[in-house]
Scaffold this active site. Structure first.
Site, PDB file in Angstrom:
ATOM      1  N   SER A   9       0.844  -1.197   0.000  1.00  0.00           N
ATOM      2  CA  SER A   9       0.000   0.000   0.000  1.00  0.00           C
ATOM      3  C   SER A   9       0.875   1.240   0.000  1.00  0.00           C
ATOM      4  O   SER A   9       1.669   1.434   0.919  1.00  0.00           O
ATOM      5  CB  SER A   9      -0.891   0.007   1.243  1.00  0.00           C
ATOM      6  OG  SER A   9      -1.487   1.272   1.394  1.00  0.00           O
ATOM      7  N   HIS A  32      -1.199  -1.226  -4.343  1.00  0.00           N
ATOM      8  CA  HIS A  32      -2.518  -0.837  -3.835  1.00  0.00           C
ATOM      9  C   HIS A  32      -2.499   0.667  -3.578  1.00  0.00           C
ATOM     10  O   HIS A  32      -1.676   1.156  -2.787  1.00  0.00           O
ATOM     11  CB  HIS A  32      -2.778  -1.594  -2.528  1.00  0.00           C
ATOM     12  CG  HIS A  32      -4.162  -1.441  -1.987  1.00  0.00           C
ATOM     13  ND1 HIS A  32      -5.233  -2.195  -2.420  1.00  0.00           N
ATOM     14  CD2 HIS A  32      -4.659  -0.632  -1.015  1.00  0.00           C
ATOM     15  CE1 HIS A  32      -6.323  -1.861  -1.742  1.00  0.00           C
ATOM     16  NE2 HIS A  32      -6.002  -0.907  -0.894  1.00  0.00           N
ATOM     17  N   ASP A  34      -4.726   3.714  -2.241  1.00  0.00           N
ATOM     18  CA  ASP A  34      -5.935   4.168  -1.554  1.00  0.00           C
ATOM     19  C   ASP A  34      -6.313   5.564  -2.026  1.00  0.00           C
ATOM     20  O   ASP A  34      -5.441   6.408  -2.227  1.00  0.00           O
ATOM     21  CB  ASP A  34      -5.701   4.220  -0.037  1.00  0.00           C
ATOM     22  CG  ASP A  34      -5.579   2.836   0.574  1.00  0.00           C
ATOM     23  OD1 ASP A  34      -6.428   1.983   0.273  1.00  0.00           O
ATOM     24  OD2 ASP A  34      -4.629   2.613   1.343  1.00  0.00           O
ATOM     25  N   MET A  36      -8.951   8.462  -0.629  1.00  0.00           N
ATOM     26  CA  MET A  36      -9.855   8.789   0.485  1.00  0.00           C
ATOM     27  C   MET A  36     -10.296  10.242   0.384  1.00  0.00           C
ATOM     28  O   MET A  36      -9.480  11.116   0.094  1.00  0.00           O
ATOM     29  CB  MET A  36      -9.131   8.552   1.821  1.00  0.00           C
ATOM     30  CG  MET A  36      -8.698   7.111   1.995  1.00  0.00           C
ATOM     31  SD  MET A  36      -7.973   6.772   3.617  1.00  0.00           S
ATOM     32  CE  MET A  36      -6.241   7.060   3.292  1.00  0.00           C
ATOM     33  N   HIS A  65      -8.241   1.579  -4.630  1.00  0.00           N
ATOM     34  CA  HIS A  65      -9.243   1.291  -3.596  1.00  0.00           C
ATOM     35  C   HIS A  65      -9.919   2.616  -3.254  1.00  0.00           C
ATOM     36  O   HIS A  65      -9.337   3.463  -2.569  1.00  0.00           O
ATOM     37  CB  HIS A  65      -8.532   0.671  -2.388  1.00  0.00           C
ATOM     38  CG  HIS A  65      -9.437   0.403  -1.225  1.00  0.00           C
ATOM     39  ND1 HIS A  65      -8.944   0.125   0.032  1.00  0.00           N
ATOM     40  CD2 HIS A  65     -10.794   0.373  -1.113  1.00  0.00           C
ATOM     41  CE1 HIS A  65      -9.958  -0.070   0.863  1.00  0.00           C
ATOM     42  NE2 HIS A  65     -11.083   0.084   0.191  1.00  0.00           N
ATOM     43  N   MET A  67     -12.142   4.768  -1.327  1.00  0.00           N
ATOM     44  CA  MET A  67     -12.871   4.964  -0.069  1.00  0.00           C
ATOM     45  C   MET A  67     -13.502   6.342  -0.123  1.00  0.00           C
ATOM     46  O   MET A  67     -13.090   7.273   0.574  1.00  0.00           O
ATOM     47  CB  MET A  67     -11.915   4.811   1.122  1.00  0.00           C
ATOM     48  CG  MET A  67     -11.420   3.394   1.291  1.00  0.00           C
ATOM     49  SD  MET A  67     -10.288   3.246   2.699  1.00  0.00           S
ATOM     50  CE  MET A  67      -8.719   3.318   1.859  1.00  0.00           C
ATOM     51  N   MET A 136     -12.187  -5.610   4.421  1.00  0.00           N
ATOM     52  CA  MET A 136     -11.372  -4.753   5.284  1.00  0.00           C
ATOM     53  C   MET A 136     -11.156  -5.470   6.622  1.00  0.00           C
ATOM     54  O   MET A 136     -12.114  -5.947   7.237  1.00  0.00           O
ATOM     55  CB  MET A 136     -12.070  -3.414   5.522  1.00  0.00           C
ATOM     56  CG  MET A 136     -12.154  -2.511   4.297  1.00  0.00           C
ATOM     57  SD  MET A 136     -10.542  -2.079   3.577  1.00  0.00           S
ATOM     58  CE  MET A 136      -9.748  -1.227   4.950  1.00  0.00           C
ATOM     59  N   ASP A 174      -7.191  -6.166   3.638  1.00  0.00           N
ATOM     60  CA  ASP A 174      -6.486  -4.887   3.775  1.00  0.00           C
ATOM     61  C   ASP A 174      -6.600  -4.425   5.220  1.00  0.00           C
ATOM     62  O   ASP A 174      -7.699  -4.175   5.705  1.00  0.00           O
ATOM     63  CB  ASP A 174      -7.133  -3.875   2.820  1.00  0.00           C
ATOM     64  CG  ASP A 174      -6.462  -2.503   2.871  1.00  0.00           C
ATOM     65  OD1 ASP A 174      -5.471  -2.335   3.606  1.00  0.00           O
ATOM     66  OD2 ASP A 174      -6.948  -1.597   2.158  1.00  0.00           O
TER      67      ASP A 174
END
Length: 221
Positions: A9, A32, A34, A36, A65, A67, A136, A174
């Site tokens: 990540s 990966h 993220d 957000m 990913h 979010m 998660m 994750d």
């Protein structure tokens, strides 16, 4: 059982030296990223420009990913950018069947993520539409949290569900992945592991990736 995959990540990487940080994990199976928005989760990170930077500096497949609160609006941007998999949260996705079709049309794999408290029954009707189920194993939003033990039963239940359908679905976890927790999660049936601190806080990130992959392979479901 498919070979286990380690996806570091980049949330845990040194953002000021991202090119060098990506080079440290060149032996990984994927990256990966993220995203957000400080609405769906209480933190802000990433976006299309960061993903494009990562894609320009690596040959590894990138999984984004999301979010965020409006994944139906934004997921296609990440598919068009060239991500291998675009994962949205079931809790935030308004029209998951339509979105899955759209992401596939753009050539990316479809991932669907569940927060720790979201039951598997919520995702069951969508399993035939997706390529990756992300469970998660911490509350999403911040790196460096401890693995939530009750999630082992959820991983095992997901693997049983997928097995009953005869589906080739990857189960990604994750949060809180360490040398200890990866063994238990692999035994439960996970086969794609997002590792942040366990990789990027190691002196030798590539060696940490290799060790985690070896541990997961030795205990694969």
């Amino acid at each position: 059982m498919t070979q286990p995959a380690i996806h570091p990540s980049i949330l845990n990487a040194d953002q000021a030296h991202l090119g060098a940080e990506l080079e440290r994990v060149r032996n990984a199976d994927g990256l990966h990223v993220d995203v957000m928005d400080n609405h769906f989760v209480p933190n802000q990170f990433g976006g299309p420009s960061l993903v494009q930077t990562v894609l320009a500096h690596t040959d590894l497949p990138v999984d984004a990913h999301l979010m965020i609160t409006e994944p139906d609006r934004w997921a296609t941007v990440y598919a068009e950018a060239g991500c291998a998999v675009v994962t949205t949260h079931l809790e935030a996705t308004a029209a998951p069947f339509r979105l899955a079709k759209e992401i596939h049309r753009l050539g990316a794999g479809v991932g669907l993520a569940l927060r720790p408290a979201t039951p598997l029954t919520a995702v069951e009707p969508l399993l035939p539409e997706i390529d990756l189920l992300l469970l998660m194993t911490v509350e999403p939003g911040f790196g460096g949290q401890s693995f939530l033990e009750p999630m082992l039963a959820k991983i095992a239940a997901a693997r049983r569900l997928v097995g009953e359908r005869g589906q080739q679905l990857r189960i990604q976890i994750d949060g809180g992945v360490t040398e200890r927790t990866i063994v238990r999660a692999a035994e439960a049936g996970a086969d794609v592991f997002v590792a942040g601190s366990a990789v990027y806080r190691a002196d030798d990130a590539a060696a940490a990736v290799a060790t985690l992959r070896e541990l997961a392979a030795g205990h694969a479901h």
